[in-house]
Design a protein around this motif. Structure first.
Motif, PDB file in Angstrom:
ATOM      1  N   GLU A 277      90.417 -70.484  76.738  1.00  0.00           N
ATOM      2  CA  GLU A 277      90.608 -70.104  78.140  1.00  0.00           C
ATOM      3  C   GLU A 277      91.099 -68.661  78.242  1.00  0.00           C
ATOM      4  N   ARG A 278      91.947 -68.259  77.318  1.00  0.00           N
ATOM      5  CA  ARG A 278      92.444 -66.886  77.331  1.00  0.00           C
ATOM      6  C   ARG A 278      91.316 -65.888  77.074  1.00  0.00           C
ATOM      7  N   PHE A 279      90.392 -66.258  76.209  1.00  0.00           N
ATOM      8  CA  PHE A 279      89.285 -65.347  75.881  1.00  0.00           C
ATOM      9  C   PHE A 279      88.372 -65.086  77.082  1.00  0.00           C
ATOM     10  N   ILE A 280      88.294 -66.046  78.013  1.00  0.00           N
ATOM     11  CA  ILE A 280      87.371 -65.870  79.132  1.00  0.00           C
ATOM     12  C   ILE A 280      88.088 -65.406  80.398  1.00  0.00           C
ATOM     13  N   ASN A 281      89.354 -65.059  80.296  1.00  0.00           N
ATOM     14  CA  ASN A 281      90.133 -64.581  81.451  1.00  0.00           C
ATOM     15  C   ASN A 281      89.358 -63.484  82.183  1.00  0.00           C
ATOM     16  N   PRO A 282      88.898 -63.728  83.434  1.00  0.00           N
ATOM     17  CA  PRO A 282      88.072 -62.751  84.139  1.00  0.00           C
ATOM     18  C   PRO A 282      88.834 -61.509  84.573  1.00  0.00           C
ATOM     19  N   TYR A 283      90.173 -61.564  84.489  1.00  0.00           N
ATOM     20  CA  TYR A 283      90.979 -60.419  84.905  1.00  0.00           C
ATOM     21  C   TYR A 283      91.301 -59.486  83.735  1.00  0.00           C
ATOM     22  N   LEU A 284      90.759 -59.805  82.574  1.00  0.00           N
ATOM     23  CA  LEU A 284      90.908 -58.947  81.391  1.00  0.00           C
ATOM     24  C   LEU A 284      89.565 -58.291  81.070  1.00  0.00           C
ATOM     25  N   VAL A 285      89.623 -57.085  80.548  1.00  0.00           N
ATOM     26  CA  VAL A 285      88.431 -56.433  80.011  1.00  0.00           C
ATOM     27  C   VAL A 285      88.771 -56.045  78.577  1.00  0.00           C
ATOM     28  N   ASP A 286      88.338 -56.883  77.642  1.00  0.00           N
ATOM     29  CA  ASP A 286      88.698 -56.700  76.231  1.00  0.00           C
ATOM     30  C   ASP A 286      87.458 -56.255  75.465  1.00  0.00           C
ATOM     31  N   GLU A 287      87.420 -55.006  75.052  1.00  0.00           N
ATOM     32  CA  GLU A 287      86.211 -54.435  74.466  1.00  0.00           C
ATOM     33  C   GLU A 287      85.955 -54.929  73.042  1.00  0.00           C
ATOM     34  N   ILE A 288      84.711 -55.260  72.791  1.00  0.00           N
ATOM     35  CA  ILE A 288      84.305 -55.729  71.466  1.00  0.00           C
ATOM     36  C   ILE A 288      84.563 -54.662  70.404  1.00  0.00           C
ATOM     37  N   ALA A 289      84.395 -53.409  70.762  1.00  0.00           N
ATOM     38  CA  ALA A 289      84.651 -52.326  69.809  1.00  0.00           C
ATOM     39  C   ALA A 289      86.097 -52.340  69.329  1.00  0.00           C
ATOM     40  N   ARG A 290      87.037 -52.719  70.215  1.00  0.00           N
ATOM     41  CA  ARG A 290      88.450 -52.779  69.837  1.00  0.00           C
ATOM     42  C   ARG A 290      88.723 -53.989  68.953  1.00  0.00           C
ATOM     43  N   ILE A 291      88.183 -55.144  69.333  1.00  0.00           N
ATOM     44  CA  ILE A 291      88.455 -56.371  68.581  1.00  0.00           C
ATOM     45  C   ILE A 291      87.748 -56.361  67.224  1.00  0.00           C
ATOM     46  N   GLY A 292      86.555 -55.770  67.166  1.00  0.00           N
ATOM     47  CA  GLY A 292      85.791 -55.778  65.924  1.00  0.00           C
ATOM     48  C   GLY A 292      86.154 -54.692  64.935  1.00  0.00           C
ATOM     49  N   ARG A 293      86.917 -53.689  65.370  1.00  0.00           N
ATOM     50  CA  ARG A 293      87.227 -52.569  64.483  1.00  0.00           C
ATOM     51  C   ARG A 293      87.987 -53.034  63.235  1.00  0.00           C
ATOM     52  N   SER A 294      87.954 -52.192  62.223  1.00  0.00           N
ATOM     53  CA  SER A 294      88.581 -52.500  60.920  1.00  0.00           C
ATOM     54  C   SER A 294      88.000 -53.759  60.276  1.00  0.00           C
ATOM     55  N   MET A 326      81.603 -64.002  58.739  1.00  0.00           N
ATOM     56  CA  MET A 326      81.654 -62.985  57.683  1.00  0.00           C
ATOM     57  C   MET A 326      80.337 -62.213  57.645  1.00  0.00           C
ATOM     58  N   ALA A 327      79.243 -62.954  57.718  1.00  0.00           N
ATOM     59  CA  ALA A 327      77.918 -62.320  57.705  1.00  0.00           C
ATOM     60  C   ALA A 327      77.747 -61.397  58.903  1.00  0.00           C
ATOM     61  N   ALA A 328      78.165 -61.870  60.076  1.00  0.00           N
ATOM     62  CA  ALA A 328      78.048 -61.059  61.285  1.00  0.00           C
ATOM     63  C   ALA A 328      78.915 -59.808  61.200  1.00  0.00           C
ATOM     64  N   ALA A 329      80.091 -59.936  60.558  1.00  0.00           N
ATOM     65  CA  ALA A 329      80.992 -58.783  60.422  1.00  0.00           C
ATOM     66  C   ALA A 329      80.340 -57.663  59.628  1.00  0.00           C
ATOM     67  N   LEU A 330      79.483 -58.017  58.681  1.00  0.00           N
ATOM     68  CA  LEU A 330      78.805 -57.005  57.868  1.00  0.00           C
ATOM     69  C   LEU A 330      77.812 -56.188  58.697  1.00  0.00           C
ATOM     70  N   TYR A 331      77.461 -56.687  59.863  1.00  0.00           N
ATOM     71  CA  TYR A 331      76.545 -55.964  60.745  1.00  0.00           C
ATOM     72  C   TYR A 331      77.278 -55.100  61.777  1.00  0.00           C
ATOM     73  N   PHE A 332      78.590 -55.133  61.765  1.00  0.00           N
ATOM     74  CA  PHE A 332      79.359 -54.355  62.747  1.00  0.00           C
ATOM     75  C   PHE A 332      79.266 -52.876  62.376  1.00  0.00           C
ATOM     76  N   ASP A 333      78.439 -52.161  63.086  1.00  0.00           N
ATOM     77  CA  ASP A 333      78.129 -50.763  62.775  1.00  0.00           C
ATOM     78  C   ASP A 333      78.610 -49.887  63.920  1.00  0.00           C
ATOM     79  N   TYR A 334      79.886 -49.488  63.841  1.00  0.00           N
ATOM     80  CA  TYR A 334      80.512 -48.707  64.913  1.00  0.00           C
ATOM     81  C   TYR A 334      80.946 -47.365  64.336  1.00  0.00           C
ATOM     82  N   LYS A 335      80.271 -46.311  64.750  1.00  0.00           N
ATOM     83  CA  LYS A 335      80.420 -44.999  64.114  1.00  0.00           C
ATOM     84  C   LYS A 335      81.824 -44.406  64.228  1.00  0.00           C
TER      85      LYS A 335
END
Length: 392
Positions: A277-294, A326-335
């Motif tokens: 429920e927290r992940f779908i909170n419509p009052y938050l804007v949580d960028e994938i670039a931030r969560i996926g980094r590192s 894990m497999a999907a993480a290997l595709y995270f290509d953020y310059k």
């Protein structure tokens, strides 16, 4: 009461600072960002806005800030403090250790009361790690004295604080939910417990529950969402395929946590639903670039994907969604992310299996390695088919 908090960023101001303020502390933020320190000193207050329908906003005042590069001033401030906390990132703890050590030395000379130093970081044993760095700057005699006067209780923290977009640079938007769990210490028995903090005798189960539910679920949503072209977690969680991957991963990690720490199965299932429920909170804007980094850190043996997968595997629990992440993480290509750049370079230069083994610690013959590699290849095939379809 006086608090010294290292890290005046969004988490420091929006989470730890806010709770310390509500508990009656005057807060001195320590940061190396000159502009941020200057603004905090000049205004002496900031606002915290909740990401809810009412947009509830609270004023945090009675604050100050000092330059983290001024070691002498930081040490003097610590010598007079009632609590020290951090929210700087585990990799930065070693850089603040010298100033803390000097503060401890000054404090010992003044005969002050017991001081709790709590590292509020997303890591197992953050305060213990900080203590090790601090003690490197103390003599054996000073360490023995610190053992009687300084407590380093480990902690687990949980609050989603997204990237901020405000005209007021000090304002912070945070989700309404928070959890700050601190391990009890015999040294701290005489001290008043902070309202809003959950104190426990054994912290590890709570740290791993948080890391392998909140952090695991977040990065699963990020990496699968990235593959599907989404920019925020909220967008990704509208996709039933992404939600299925997140739920599947949390079922795997949850089954392992229940086995390892005897959590009540029904209560843990409710905890997972609360996280979703927290992940779908419509009052938050949580960028994938931030969560996926590192991604390298997140793929490491003791972090949010590999460790729960190994834990589940050890209990004979089938693991497919965690390895898919894990497999999907290997595709995270953020310059703009150095770890992402390094990971992609390793895949190009060393190949899939060598890269997977290097960063996950899973030997090429390990079943989890083989499964993740298979899922990586399946993803590659799906992406090629999608690209081919778009080109027609």
């Amino acid at each position: 009461m006086k608090a010294v908090h290292f890290g005046a960023g969004n988490i420091g101001r929006g989470f730890i600072g806010a709770l310390l303020h509500d508990a009656g502390y005057e807060i001195c933020f320590v940061d190396v960002n000159d502009k941020l320190v200057s603004e905090l000193k000049e205004k002496g207050q900031y606002s915290v806005k909740l990401a809810n329908e009412q947009a509830d906003t609270y004023l945090i005042d009675h604050i100050n800030a000092i330059d983290g590069k001024d070691t002498a001033l930081v040490a003097e401030t610590i010598a007079d403090a009632d609590i020290v906390t951090t929210a700087v990132g585990v990799s930065i703890l070693k850089h603040i250790a010298a100033a803390i050590a000097k503060g401890i030395t000054l404090r010992a000379a003044g005969g002050k009361a017991v001081l709790p130093i709590i590292a509020c970081e997303n890591a197992l044993g953050g305060s213990t790690i900080l203590k090790q760095f601090v003690y490197e700057h103390l003599s054996a005699e000073e360490q023995a004295q610190a053992d009687q006067q300084i407590a380093f209780p480990d902690a687990a923290v949980d609050r989603i604080v997204p990237l901020q977009q405000h005209e007021d640079a000090l304002q912070v938007t945070v989700e309404p939910f928070y959890e700050w769990t601190v391990e009890r210490s015999p040294l701290l028995d005489p001290l008043t417990e902070i309202e809003g903090v959950h104190y426990v005798d054994q912290l590890e189960p709570y740290i791993e529950r948080k890391l392998f539910t909140v952090n695991t679920g977040h990065c699963v949503a990020a990496y699968h969402g990235y593959l599907r072209g989404y920019t925020t977690i909220q967008e990704a969680m509208k996709d039933t395929a992404v939600v299925a991957e997140v739920k599947g991963a949390l079922l795997e990690s949850g089954a392992a946590l229940v086995q390892a720490y005897q959590f009540d199965e029904k209560e843990h299932a409710q905890y997972v639903e609360q996280i979703l429920e927290r992940f779908i909170n419509p009052y938050l804007v949580d960028e994938i670039a931030r969560i996926g980094r590192s991604p390298i850190r997140k793929l490491s043996p003791n972090d949010r994907l590999v460790r729960p997968a190994l834990l589940a595997y050890g209990y004979g629990i089938p693991v497919t969604h965690l390895t898919a992440a894990m497999a999907a993480a290997l595709y995270f290509d953020y310059k703009d992310d150095p770890e992402s750049v390094e990971l992609q370079a390793s895949l190009q230069e060393n190949g899939l299996h060598a890269t997977l083994a290097k960063y996950t610690g899973l030997d090429e013959k390990h079943p989890l390695h083989m499964q993740a590699a298979k899922q990586y290849s399946e993803l590659e095939q799906s992406l090629r088919q999608a690209e081919k379809g778009m080109s027609l």
